[in-house]
Write a protein that holds these residues in place. Structure first.
Motif, short mmCIF file in Angstrom:
data_model
loop_
_atom_site.label_atom_id
_atom_site.label_comp_id
_atom_site.label_asym_id
_atom_site.label_seq_id
_atom_site.Cartn_x
_atom_site.Cartn_y
_atom_site.Cartn_z
N SER A 100 0.83 -1.21 0.00
CA SER A 100 0.00 0.00 0.00
C SER A 100 0.86 1.26 0.00
N GLU A 101 2.12 1.12 0.38
CA GLU A 101 3.05 2.25 0.37
C GLU A 101 4.02 2.21 -0.80
N THR A 102 4.39 1.00 -1.22
CA THR A 102 5.33 0.83 -2.33
C THR A 102 4.80 -0.21 -3.28
N SER A 103 4.36 0.21 -4.45
CA SER A 103 3.83 -0.70 -5.46
C SER A 103 4.99 -1.40 -6.17
N PRO A 104 4.73 -2.50 -6.89
CA PRO A 104 5.81 -3.17 -7.62
C PRO A 104 6.57 -2.25 -8.57
N ASP A 105 5.85 -1.38 -9.28
CA ASP A 105 6.55 -0.47 -10.20
C ASP A 105 7.41 0.53 -9.44
N ALA A 106 6.91 0.97 -8.27
CA ALA A 106 7.71 1.90 -7.47
C ALA A 106 8.96 1.21 -6.93
N TRP A 107 8.83 -0.04 -6.52
CA TRP A 107 10.01 -0.78 -6.02
C TRP A 107 11.03 -0.94 -7.13
N LEU A 108 10.56 -1.28 -8.32
CA LEU A 108 11.48 -1.44 -9.45
C LEU A 108 12.15 -0.12 -9.80
N SER A 109 11.42 0.98 -9.69
CA SER A 109 12.01 2.29 -9.97
C SER A 109 13.21 2.57 -9.08
N GLU A 110 13.14 2.08 -7.84
CA GLU A 110 14.21 2.35 -6.88
C GLU A 110 15.29 1.28 -6.88
N ASN A 111 14.96 0.06 -7.35
CA ASN A 111 15.87 -1.07 -7.12
C ASN A 111 16.35 -1.80 -8.37
N ALA A 112 15.65 -1.66 -9.50
CA ALA A 112 16.08 -2.39 -10.71
C ALA A 112 17.30 -1.72 -11.32
N PRO A 113 18.37 -2.46 -11.58
CA PRO A 113 19.56 -1.86 -12.19
C PRO A 113 19.28 -1.38 -13.62
N LYS A 114 19.93 -0.33 -14.00
CA LYS A 114 19.81 0.18 -15.36
C LYS A 114 20.26 -0.91 -16.33
N GLY A 115 19.44 -1.14 -17.37
CA GLY A 115 19.75 -2.16 -18.36
C GLY A 115 19.26 -3.55 -18.02
N ALA A 116 18.75 -3.75 -16.78
CA ALA A 116 18.26 -5.08 -16.38
C ALA A 116 17.02 -5.45 -17.19
N ARG A 117 16.90 -6.73 -17.48
CA ARG A 117 15.74 -7.26 -18.21
C ARG A 117 14.76 -7.83 -17.18
N ILE A 118 13.63 -7.11 -16.99
CA ILE A 118 12.63 -7.50 -16.01
C ILE A 118 11.42 -8.09 -16.76
N GLY A 119 11.13 -9.34 -16.50
CA GLY A 119 10.06 -10.02 -17.22
C GLY A 119 8.72 -9.95 -16.51
N TYR A 120 7.67 -10.04 -17.32
CA TYR A 120 6.31 -10.14 -16.79
C TYR A 120 5.48 -10.97 -17.75
#
Length: 526
Positions: A100-120
């Motif tokens: 409710s405070e940190t959505s999956p997209d918000a977490w990825l914005s802060e934690n996914a490395p630049k250039g990482a391939r994130i699948g869905y």
């Protein structure tokens, strides 16, 4: 069939399954993968084959998500599961985040490395959720990858098969309205939106629109399938052939074409080739279907599921069915769905427990006795149920009320009573829950839940505007041993006594002789 609370997973799942999942992710050249607690139909309760989040993490709650990276992982759950997620998802493998405070997209914005391939998996994410993920990817610089094969499914070697339970007609005696009349109503909404046809992907809407029910989903009488309905009212219903019996075509009528669910994608491609204007609900439709339509040449018109509001606004037959079901029990019945919570003391209740219970009861009564004008939303009423707790510096971390279906989902939108903003006005015929609560971690929990129906507006003596009210339809004693009577006002005491008098008058004839003394005591006046 009764709901059970036996654990279906254990803390070892992450240790056993994450290596298998990461091996499949590596095969697909993925640095991360998002696992929502959603199936391809955006159901709340999902079939066993779709419990991908539980398989990967051990977490068996009904809402949440996980993001599995190559070297780390995170569990995102809401306040209901603060304790459960830590018990089931091993802290050696997961960080814990409040969704409710940190959505999956918000977490990825802060934690996914630049250039990482994130699948869905585009069948498990809606148009709306993918839009947010794409915005996060653009901001952070990771690559969002729509996978053609879910790596969880590839790693899960003993994954159960999809359910193939029979689809059954839902008699008009319970539905109160024919499918033909419903389709005419929905067809007008489609035409008014400027669309040629609408894609219906939500099983509750499918069940409501065609007056059918099924057994594909735990705790909800829902069939899994899809539908297309045109602005002329003609429709195509897509169901697995194994689910359809001899009586279903006759029940559906000549204006409904029954096809295999595996034909959905070809039907969407055909619509696209004709340049059709197709209405989709961006919060419900799988993003893959939307992408398929666009690529084939269709014009997408964003439209909230046109079945949602008519489904939520019950007709007289459905309301009377709900009343009748509540006289008999708490569960799923052809004439109605019940949802009841009562708190009982085990042993001697402390003064603190009695105080908290009484404050929850005061909030429950405040909501039950509200008068409100047309246009009022549940968001505007939510604080009334919380005030007695707020006065003591207390609160609860869930909504106060949710919509309830008619032999459909026990949790139903678009109406709700909650802190979160909601612009859906309450309308006569809507059924909601009234369930304030209080929870002290590791010690005790309290909730008092009845179902309530929004009534038709009527004049108030001396007033200038007609007001709607709530009719309480649940009939079950509220534990009086937990009530601190001196905390109740005279009006609150009167409501409680009148409620128990109605419970006693309605149910006494059904109470076995050896329980009548208990029942008289449980519904006594205070």
């Amino acid at each position: 069939m009764f709901q059970t609370f036996e654990p279906v997973s254990d803390r070892s799942f992450a240790g056993k399954h994450l290596p298998l999942l990461r091996a499949e992710m590596k095969k697909q050249n993925l640095d991360g993968f998002i696992i929502p607690h959603d199936d391809e139909y955006q159901n709340e309760y999902i079939p066993e084959y779709a419990e991908r989040l539980m398989w990967a993490t051990g977490f068996s709650g009904s809402a949440g998500a996980a993001i599995i990276m190559s070297e780390r992982a995170v569990m995102l759950t809401d306040g209901r599961y603060t304790l459960q997620v830590r018990q089931q998802a091993d802290a050696d493998y997961f960080d814990y985040v409040d969704i409710s405070e940190t959505s999956p997209d918000a977490w990825l914005s802060e934690n996914a490395p630049k250039g990482a391939r994130i699948g869905y998996d585009p069948m498990l994410h809606t148009m709306t959720s993918v839009k947010r993920l794409k915005a996060a990817a653009e901001k952070t610089g990771f690559h969002l990858v729509a996978v053609s094969g879910n790596p969880v499914d590839a790693a899960w070697k003993d994954q159960p098969a999809a359910p193939l339970t029979p689809v059954q007609p839902h008699d008009r005696a319970y539905a109160g309205k024919s499918s033909d009349d419903k389709r005419k109503e929905i067809a007008k909404a489609i035409a008014d939106a400027g669309a040629d046809t609408a894609l219906i992907t939500a099983p509750p809407s499918l069940a409501w629109l065609f007056n059918i029910r099924g057994q594909d989903v735990s705790r909800s009488p829902l069939p899994l399938g899809r539908a297309l309905i045109g602005k002329d009212g003609a429709a195509t219903l897509f169901l697995a052939p194994e689910k359809t019996g001899n009586e279903l075509p006759g029940h559906l009528g000549d204006q409904v074409d029954l096809r295999a669910e595996s034909d959905v994608e070809s039907a969407l491609e055909k619509l696209g080739r004709t340049g059709a204007r197709v209405a989709v609900d961006p919060a419900l439709a799988p993003s893959k279907y939307v992408d398929d339509l666009k690529e084939a040449g269709a014009e997408i018109i964003e439209l909230t599921d046109p079945c949602a509001l008519p489904r939520a606004t019950k007709n007289d037959t459905e309301i009377e069915g709900a009343r009748t079901a509540h006289i008999r029990d708490g569960g799923q019945y052809p004439d109605g769905t019940t949802d009841i919570t009562r708190t009982v003391p085990i042993g001697q209740a402390s003064d603190e427990m009695r105080d908290r219970f009484t404050r929850v009861l005061k909030g429950h009564i405040a909501l039950a006795t509200m008068k409100f004008p047309a246009g009022t939303t549940g968001h505007q009423l939510d604080a009334m149920a919380r005030k007695p707790l707020w006065d003591a510096g207390l609160d609860y971390d869930h909504g106060t009320g949710h919509g309830v279906g008619s032999f459909l989902g026990v949790h139903e939108g678009p109406q709700r009573i909650a802190k979160a903003p909601n612009d859906q006005a309450l309308k006569p015929g809507m059924i909601l829950s009234n369930e304030p609560g209080f929870y002290k971690a590791g010690e005790f929990g309290i909730r008092i839940e009845n179902l309530i129906v929004v009534t038709e507006p009527k004049p108030v003596p001396g007033g200038e505007r007609e007001m709607m009210e709530f009719e309480t339809i649940t009939l079950a004693p509220i534990n009086l041993d937990l009530v601190q009577a001196d905390l109740l006002t005279e009006q609150e005491r009167q409501w409680l006594n009148e409620y128990h008098a109605r419970v006693r008058e309605t149910l006494t004839s059904q109470i076995p002789d050896d329980l009548k003394d208990w029942f008289e005591t449980a519904t006594r006046a205070i």
